[in-house]
Design a protein around this motif. Structure first.
Motif, PDB file in Angstrom:
ATOM      1  N   MET A 275     -52.051  42.073  -9.839  1.00  0.00           N
ATOM      2  CA  MET A 275     -50.637  41.706  -9.934  1.00  0.00           C
ATOM      3  C   MET A 275     -50.217  41.504 -11.389  1.00  0.00           C
ATOM      4  N   LEU A 276     -51.157  41.059 -12.221  1.00  0.00           N
ATOM      5  CA  LEU A 276     -50.856  40.946 -13.647  1.00  0.00           C
ATOM      6  C   LEU A 276     -50.560  42.327 -14.220  1.00  0.00           C
ATOM      7  N   THR A 277     -51.374  43.324 -13.821  1.00  0.00           N
ATOM      8  CA  THR A 277     -51.106  44.690 -14.287  1.00  0.00           C
ATOM      9  C   THR A 277     -49.786  45.201 -13.696  1.00  0.00           C
ATOM     10  N   ASP A 278     -49.472  44.746 -12.465  1.00  0.00           N
ATOM     11  CA  ASP A 278     -48.179  45.099 -11.882  1.00  0.00           C
ATOM     12  C   ASP A 278     -47.046  44.590 -12.768  1.00  0.00           C
ATOM     13  N   ALA A 279     -47.174  43.303 -13.148  1.00  0.00           N
ATOM     14  CA  ALA A 279     -46.129  42.688 -13.971  1.00  0.00           C
ATOM     15  C   ALA A 279     -46.005  43.402 -15.316  1.00  0.00           C
ATOM     16  N   ILE A 280     -47.148  43.722 -15.923  1.00  0.00           N
ATOM     17  CA  ILE A 280     -47.136  44.438 -17.201  1.00  0.00           C
ATOM     18  C   ILE A 280     -46.520  45.826 -17.020  1.00  0.00           C
TER      19      ILE A 280
ATOM     20  N   HIS B 164     -48.539  50.834  -8.775  1.00  0.00           N
ATOM     21  CA  HIS B 164     -49.168  49.536  -8.953  1.00  0.00           C
ATOM     22  C   HIS B 164     -48.851  48.620  -7.770  1.00  0.00           C
ATOM     23  N   ILE B 165     -47.569  48.503  -7.434  1.00  0.00           N
ATOM     24  CA  ILE B 165     -47.146  47.599  -6.372  1.00  0.00           C
ATOM     25  C   ILE B 165     -47.658  48.069  -5.017  1.00  0.00           C
ATOM     26  N   LEU B 166     -47.591  49.367  -4.762  1.00  0.00           N
ATOM     27  CA  LEU B 166     -48.055  49.895  -3.486  1.00  0.00           C
ATOM     28  C   LEU B 166     -49.548  49.646  -3.296  1.00  0.00           C
ATOM     29  N   ASN B 167     -50.323  49.861  -4.370  1.00  0.00           N
ATOM     30  CA  ASN B 167     -51.755  49.594  -4.277  1.00  0.00           C
ATOM     31  C   ASN B 167     -52.026  48.119  -4.040  1.00  0.00           C
ATOM     32  N   ASP B 168     -51.214  47.265  -4.641  1.00  0.00           N
ATOM     33  CA  ASP B 168     -51.385  45.834  -4.423  1.00  0.00           C
ATOM     34  C   ASP B 168     -51.083  45.461  -2.975  1.00  0.00           C
ATOM     35  N   LEU B 169     -50.133  46.136  -2.352  1.00  0.00           N
ATOM     36  CA  LEU B 169     -49.837  45.888  -0.945  1.00  0.00           C
ATOM     37  C   LEU B 169     -51.056  46.196  -0.085  1.00  0.00           C
ATOM     38  N   PHE B 170     -51.666  47.364  -0.324  1.00  0.00           N
ATOM     39  CA  PHE B 170     -52.878  47.720   0.416  1.00  0.00           C
ATOM     40  C   PHE B 170     -54.006  46.728   0.130  1.00  0.00           C
TER      41      PHE B 170
END
Length: 340
Positions: free
Chosen positions: A65-70, A169-175
Protein backbone atom coordinates in the motif's frame (compact mmCIF):
# COMPACT_ATOMS: atom_id res chain seq x y z
CA UNK A 1 8.17 19.67 -58.06
CA UNK A 2 8.89 17.83 -54.90
CA UNK A 3 7.50 18.67 -51.53
CA UNK A 4 9.75 20.56 -49.18
CA UNK A 5 11.89 18.38 -46.98
CA UNK A 6 10.23 17.60 -43.70
CA UNK A 7 6.74 18.56 -44.92
CA UNK A 8 4.30 17.31 -42.33
CA UNK A 9 0.61 16.95 -41.82
CA UNK A 10 -2.06 15.48 -39.62
CA UNK A 11 -4.15 13.55 -42.07
CA UNK A 12 -7.88 13.27 -42.32
CA UNK A 13 -9.35 13.29 -38.91
CA UNK A 14 -6.26 14.99 -37.57
CA UNK A 15 -7.67 18.47 -37.47
CA UNK A 16 -8.61 19.51 -34.03
CA UNK A 17 -7.18 16.32 -32.70
CA UNK A 18 -6.74 16.29 -28.95
CA UNK A 19 -5.11 13.91 -26.59
CA UNK A 20 -8.00 13.38 -24.27
CA UNK A 21 -9.46 9.92 -23.90
CA UNK A 22 -12.87 10.84 -22.55
CA UNK A 23 -11.55 11.79 -19.12
CA UNK A 24 -9.99 15.19 -18.39
CA UNK A 25 -6.69 15.59 -16.55
CA UNK A 26 -8.56 17.51 -13.84
CA UNK A 27 -10.99 14.61 -13.38
CA UNK A 28 -8.04 12.21 -13.22
CA UNK A 29 -6.45 14.27 -10.45
CA UNK A 30 -9.64 14.24 -8.37
CA UNK A 31 -10.10 10.48 -8.77
CA UNK A 32 -6.48 9.72 -7.97
CA UNK A 33 -6.49 12.09 -4.98
CA UNK A 34 -9.54 10.34 -3.54
CA UNK A 35 -7.87 6.95 -3.93
CA UNK A 36 -4.67 8.29 -2.35
CA UNK A 37 -6.52 9.51 0.75
CA UNK A 38 -8.14 6.09 1.22
CA UNK A 39 -4.87 4.21 0.76
CA UNK A 40 -2.77 6.35 3.12
CA UNK A 41 -5.39 6.28 5.88
CA UNK A 42 -5.78 2.52 5.82
CA UNK A 43 -2.05 1.88 5.37
CA UNK A 44 -1.24 3.58 8.69
CA UNK A 45 -3.84 1.47 10.49
CA UNK A 46 -2.61 -1.72 8.81
CA UNK A 47 1.00 -1.21 9.87
CA UNK A 48 -0.10 -0.93 13.49
CA UNK A 49 -2.32 -4.00 13.32
CA UNK A 50 0.23 -6.00 11.33
CA UNK A 51 2.91 -5.69 13.99
CA UNK A 52 0.36 -6.33 16.75
CA UNK A 53 -0.82 -9.50 15.03
CA UNK A 54 2.67 -10.69 14.06
CA UNK A 55 1.46 -11.07 10.47
CA UNK A 56 3.89 -10.89 7.56
CA UNK A 57 0.93 -10.90 5.17
CA UNK A 58 -0.41 -7.70 6.74
CA UNK A 59 3.01 -6.04 6.82
CA UNK A 60 3.49 -7.10 3.19
CA UNK A 61 0.13 -5.61 2.31
CA UNK A 62 1.03 -2.40 4.15
CA UNK A 63 4.31 -2.14 2.23
CA UNK A 64 2.42 -2.76 -0.97
CA UNK A 65 0.00 0.00 0.00
CA UNK A 66 2.97 2.30 0.56
CA UNK A 67 4.02 1.64 -3.04
CA UNK A 68 0.38 2.26 -4.01
CA UNK A 69 0.52 5.65 -2.32
CA UNK A 70 3.85 6.48 -3.96
CA UNK A 71 2.51 5.30 -7.33
CA UNK A 72 -0.56 7.52 -7.07
CA UNK A 73 1.51 10.49 -5.87
CA UNK A 74 3.89 10.04 -8.80
CA UNK A 75 0.92 9.74 -11.14
CA UNK A 76 -0.49 13.01 -9.85
CA UNK A 77 2.89 14.72 -10.24
CA UNK A 78 3.32 13.28 -13.73
CA UNK A 79 -0.13 14.52 -14.80
CA UNK A 80 0.75 18.01 -13.63
CA UNK A 81 4.14 18.01 -15.37
CA UNK A 82 2.77 16.46 -18.57
CA UNK A 83 0.29 19.33 -18.85
CA UNK A 84 3.11 21.89 -19.06
CA UNK A 85 3.67 23.24 -22.60
CA UNK A 86 6.90 22.47 -24.51
CA UNK A 87 9.73 24.86 -23.78
CA UNK A 88 13.47 25.13 -24.22
CA UNK A 89 15.01 21.89 -25.40
CA UNK A 90 12.00 19.82 -24.32
CA UNK A 91 10.15 19.90 -27.63
CA UNK A 92 7.62 17.30 -26.49
CA UNK A 93 7.15 19.01 -23.15
CA UNK A 94 7.23 16.64 -20.16
CA UNK A 95 4.88 13.97 -21.47
CA UNK A 96 7.34 11.17 -20.81
CA UNK A 97 7.43 11.95 -17.11
CA UNK A 98 4.35 9.73 -17.05
CA UNK A 99 6.41 6.87 -18.47
CA UNK A 100 9.18 7.48 -15.93
CA UNK A 101 6.52 7.23 -13.24
CA UNK A 102 5.20 3.96 -14.68
CA UNK A 103 8.71 2.50 -14.86
CA UNK A 104 9.48 3.55 -11.29
CA UNK A 105 6.26 1.84 -10.18
CA UNK A 106 7.22 -1.35 -11.99
CA UNK A 107 10.77 -1.46 -10.61
CA UNK A 108 9.49 -0.82 -7.08
CA UNK A 109 7.05 -3.70 -7.37
CA UNK A 110 9.81 -6.05 -8.56
CA UNK A 111 12.20 -5.13 -5.73
CA UNK A 112 9.54 -5.49 -3.06
CA UNK A 113 8.41 -8.81 -4.51
CA UNK A 114 11.93 -10.24 -4.21
CA UNK A 115 12.19 -9.08 -0.59
CA UNK A 116 8.83 -10.53 0.40
CA UNK A 117 9.58 -13.86 -1.25
CA UNK A 118 12.68 -14.06 0.93
CA UNK A 119 10.74 -13.17 4.08
CA UNK A 120 7.91 -15.56 3.27
CA UNK A 121 10.28 -18.48 2.71
CA UNK A 122 11.96 -17.71 6.03
CA UNK A 123 8.58 -17.80 7.77
CA UNK A 124 7.64 -21.02 6.05
CA UNK A 125 10.72 -22.58 7.64
CA UNK A 126 10.24 -20.97 11.06
CA UNK A 127 6.62 -19.85 11.35
CA UNK A 128 5.98 -17.27 14.10
CA UNK A 129 2.76 -16.98 16.08
CA UNK A 130 0.07 -15.19 14.08
CA UNK A 131 -3.18 -13.74 15.47
CA UNK A 132 -5.65 -14.98 12.90
CA UNK A 133 -8.62 -12.87 14.07
CA UNK A 134 -6.75 -9.58 13.59
CA UNK A 135 -5.47 -10.68 10.21
CA UNK A 136 -8.96 -11.71 9.07
CA UNK A 137 -10.65 -8.50 10.22
CA UNK A 138 -7.96 -6.28 8.70
CA UNK A 139 -8.03 -8.25 5.47
CA UNK A 140 -11.81 -7.84 5.12
CA UNK A 141 -11.62 -4.09 5.78
CA UNK A 142 -8.71 -3.86 3.33
CA UNK A 143 -10.81 -5.53 0.65
CA UNK A 144 -13.52 -2.88 1.09
CA UNK A 145 -11.02 -0.02 0.98
CA UNK A 146 -9.29 -1.36 -2.10
CA UNK A 147 -12.55 -2.05 -3.92
CA UNK A 148 -13.45 1.62 -3.50
CA UNK A 149 -9.95 2.81 -4.48
CA UNK A 150 -9.90 0.49 -7.51
CA UNK A 151 -13.30 1.79 -8.60
CA UNK A 152 -12.10 5.39 -8.35
CA UNK A 153 -8.97 4.83 -10.43
CA UNK A 154 -10.81 2.65 -12.96
CA UNK A 155 -12.86 5.74 -13.86
CA UNK A 156 -9.69 7.68 -14.70
CA UNK A 157 -7.88 7.61 -18.06
CA UNK A 158 -6.32 4.13 -18.01
CA UNK A 159 -5.02 4.48 -21.56
CA UNK A 160 -2.25 6.44 -19.84
CA UNK A 161 0.49 4.00 -18.79
CA UNK A 162 1.06 6.26 -15.80
CA UNK A 163 -2.53 5.89 -14.53
CA UNK A 164 -2.54 2.22 -15.50
CA UNK A 165 0.54 1.74 -13.31
CA UNK A 166 -1.28 3.18 -10.30
CA UNK A 167 -4.35 1.09 -11.14
CA UNK A 168 -2.28 -2.10 -11.29
CA UNK A 169 -0.84 -1.32 -7.87
CA UNK A 170 -4.31 -0.94 -6.34
CA UNK A 171 -5.77 -3.93 -8.15
CA UNK A 172 -2.93 -6.16 -7.00
CA UNK A 173 -3.43 -4.92 -3.46
CA UNK A 174 -7.10 -5.91 -3.68
CA UNK A 175 -6.12 -9.46 -4.62
CA UNK A 176 -3.51 -9.39 -1.87
CA UNK A 177 -6.11 -8.50 0.76
CA UNK A 178 -8.31 -11.34 -0.42
CA UNK A 179 -5.37 -13.72 0.07
CA UNK A 180 -4.64 -12.16 3.46
CA UNK A 181 -8.24 -12.52 4.64
CA UNK A 182 -8.24 -16.18 3.59
CA UNK A 183 -4.94 -16.70 5.43
CA UNK A 184 -6.36 -15.07 8.56
CA UNK A 185 -9.41 -17.33 8.42
CA UNK A 186 -7.23 -20.43 8.01
CA UNK A 187 -5.01 -19.42 10.96
CA UNK A 188 -8.07 -18.64 13.09
CA UNK A 189 -9.83 -21.95 12.36
CA UNK A 190 -6.89 -24.35 12.13
CA UNK A 191 -3.90 -22.66 13.77
CA UNK A 192 -1.87 -23.25 10.58
CA UNK A 193 0.48 -20.24 10.89
CA UNK A 194 2.24 -20.93 7.60
CA UNK A 195 -0.93 -19.79 5.81
CA UNK A 196 0.21 -16.23 6.52
CA UNK A 197 3.53 -16.78 4.71
CA UNK A 198 1.72 -18.48 1.83
CA UNK A 199 -0.51 -15.41 1.47
CA UNK A 200 2.62 -13.25 1.39
CA UNK A 201 4.00 -15.41 -1.45
CA UNK A 202 0.74 -14.92 -3.38
CA UNK A 203 1.07 -11.17 -2.94
CA UNK A 204 4.69 -11.28 -4.12
CA UNK A 205 3.71 -13.26 -7.22
CA UNK A 206 1.08 -10.66 -8.11
CA UNK A 207 3.62 -7.90 -7.60
CA UNK A 208 6.08 -9.65 -9.92
CA UNK A 209 3.46 -10.02 -12.65
CA UNK A 210 2.41 -6.36 -12.52
CA UNK A 211 6.00 -5.11 -12.18
CA UNK A 212 7.25 -7.03 -15.21
CA UNK A 213 4.37 -5.74 -17.32
CA UNK A 214 4.95 -2.10 -16.36
CA UNK A 215 8.71 -2.26 -16.90
CA UNK A 216 8.27 -3.97 -20.27
CA UNK A 217 5.67 -1.50 -21.57
CA UNK A 218 7.49 1.60 -20.34
CA UNK A 219 10.75 0.21 -21.72
CA UNK A 220 9.19 -0.15 -25.18
CA UNK A 221 8.27 3.54 -25.17
CA UNK A 222 11.73 4.63 -24.01
CA UNK A 223 13.32 2.50 -26.74
CA UNK A 224 11.05 4.11 -29.36
CA UNK A 225 9.45 0.76 -30.24
CA UNK A 226 6.35 0.77 -32.42
CA UNK A 227 3.02 0.41 -30.62
CA UNK A 228 2.15 -3.27 -30.26
CA UNK A 229 -0.90 -2.84 -32.52
CA UNK A 230 1.21 -1.59 -35.45
CA UNK A 231 3.59 -3.69 -37.55
CA UNK A 232 6.00 -1.24 -39.27
CA UNK A 233 6.89 -3.78 -41.96
CA UNK A 234 3.24 -4.32 -42.89
CA UNK A 235 2.63 -0.57 -42.68
CA UNK A 236 5.43 0.13 -45.17
CA UNK A 237 3.95 -2.37 -47.62
CA UNK A 238 0.51 -0.81 -47.14
CA UNK A 239 1.77 2.70 -47.85
CA UNK A 240 3.43 1.48 -51.03
CA UNK A 241 -0.05 0.44 -52.14
CA UNK A 242 -1.17 4.06 -52.28
CA UNK A 243 -1.42 4.91 -56.03
CA UNK A 244 1.62 6.82 -57.22
CA UNK A 245 3.95 5.78 -54.39
CA UNK A 246 7.17 4.26 -55.67
CA UNK A 247 9.10 3.78 -52.46
CA UNK A 248 8.84 4.29 -48.70
CA UNK A 249 11.89 4.24 -46.47
CA UNK A 250 13.12 5.72 -43.20
CA UNK A 251 9.73 4.69 -41.82
CA UNK A 252 9.57 5.14 -38.06
CA UNK A 253 6.63 4.56 -35.74
CA UNK A 254 6.88 5.25 -32.02
CA UNK A 255 4.96 6.57 -29.03
CA UNK A 256 5.63 10.01 -27.56
CA UNK A 257 3.88 8.77 -24.44
CA UNK A 258 1.22 6.13 -23.87
CA UNK A 259 -1.69 6.65 -26.23
CA UNK A 260 0.13 9.20 -28.42
CA UNK A 261 1.67 7.37 -31.40
CA UNK A 262 3.61 9.20 -34.08
CA UNK A 263 5.15 8.34 -37.43
CA UNK A 264 7.65 9.71 -39.92
CA UNK A 265 8.79 8.52 -43.34
CA UNK A 266 10.48 9.49 -46.59
CA UNK A 267 8.15 8.83 -49.51
CA UNK A 268 9.11 8.80 -53.20
CA UNK A 269 6.34 9.25 -55.76
CA UNK A 270 6.32 8.85 -59.52
CA UNK A 271 7.40 11.82 -61.60
CA UNK A 272 4.60 13.93 -62.97
CA UNK A 273 2.18 13.18 -60.14
CA UNK A 274 0.94 15.60 -57.48
CA UNK A 275 3.08 14.66 -54.49
CA UNK A 276 1.09 16.96 -52.19
CA UNK A 277 -2.14 15.12 -52.95
CA UNK A 278 -0.44 11.77 -52.46
CA UNK A 279 0.89 12.96 -49.11
CA UNK A 280 -2.67 13.77 -48.05
CA UNK A 281 -3.79 10.27 -49.09
CA UNK A 282 -0.99 8.71 -47.04
CA UNK A 283 -1.92 10.79 -44.03
CA UNK A 284 -5.51 9.60 -44.37
CA UNK A 285 -4.34 5.99 -44.38
CA UNK A 286 -2.22 6.58 -41.29
CA UNK A 287 -5.02 8.39 -39.42
CA UNK A 288 -8.04 6.33 -40.45
CA UNK A 289 -6.55 2.84 -40.31
CA UNK A 290 -3.86 3.17 -37.64
CA UNK A 291 -4.86 6.23 -35.53
CA UNK A 292 -1.54 7.84 -36.46
CA UNK A 293 -2.74 11.44 -36.57
CA UNK A 294 0.75 12.81 -35.86
CA UNK A 295 2.86 12.16 -38.94
CA UNK A 296 5.84 13.88 -40.52
CA UNK A 297 6.33 12.95 -44.16
CA UNK A 298 9.09 14.01 -46.52
CA UNK A 299 7.71 13.56 -50.03
CA UNK A 300 9.90 13.75 -53.18
CA UNK A 301 9.66 12.66 -56.77
CA UNK A 302 11.50 9.44 -57.56
CA UNK A 303 14.38 10.76 -59.66
CA UNK A 304 17.90 9.42 -59.78
CA UNK A 305 19.17 12.54 -58.01
CA UNK A 306 16.60 12.16 -55.26
CA UNK A 307 17.56 8.56 -54.59
CA UNK A 308 21.25 9.44 -54.50
CA UNK A 309 20.74 12.40 -52.16
CA UNK A 310 18.35 10.84 -49.67
CA UNK A 311 18.92 7.10 -49.77
CA UNK A 312 22.62 6.67 -49.09
CA UNK A 313 22.22 5.76 -45.44
CA UNK A 314 19.49 3.26 -44.60
CA UNK A 315 17.44 3.67 -41.43
CA UNK A 316 15.42 0.50 -41.60
CA UNK A 317 13.72 -1.47 -44.32
CA UNK A 318 13.07 -0.07 -47.79
CA UNK A 319 9.60 -0.70 -49.21
CA UNK A 320 9.12 -0.49 -52.99
CA UNK A 321 5.89 -0.60 -54.96
CA UNK A 322 5.42 -3.08 -57.81
CA UNK A 323 6.13 -1.10 -60.97
CA UNK A 324 3.47 -3.08 -62.82
CA UNK A 325 0.69 -2.09 -60.45
CA UNK A 326 1.68 1.43 -59.46
CA UNK A 327 -0.09 3.93 -61.69
CA UNK A 328 2.47 6.08 -63.45
CA UNK A 329 5.24 4.81 -61.19
CA UNK A 330 8.85 4.81 -62.21
CA UNK A 331 10.53 1.38 -62.39
CA UNK A 332 11.51 -0.03 -59.02
CA UNK A 333 15.19 -0.02 -58.17
CA UNK A 334 17.28 -3.08 -58.79
CA UNK A 335 16.93 -5.40 -55.74
CA UNK A 336 20.68 -5.94 -55.88
CA UNK A 337 21.29 -2.22 -55.36
CA UNK A 338 22.08 -0.77 -51.91
CA UNK A 339 19.18 -0.56 -49.44
CA UNK A 340 18.76 3.15 -50.14
Amino acid sequence: MSAPAGESGHGAGGAGHGHGHGVSANADRKLLSGALALIVGFMIAEVIVGFAAGSLALVTDAAHMLTDAIAIALALLAIRLAAKPPRGGFTYGFKRVEILSAQANGITLLLLAVYFVYEAVSRMINPPEVKGALVLITGVVGIAVNVLATWLISKANRSSLNVEGAFQHILNDLFAFIATAIAGLVVLLTGFARADAIAALVVAALMLKAGISLVRESGRIFLEAAPTAIDPQALGVELCGVPGVVEVHDLHVWEITSGEPAASAHVLVAEGLDCHQIRIQIEQVLADRHHLTHSTLQVDHATADTRAAHCSDSHGAVHRADAATTAGAAPAADPASPAH
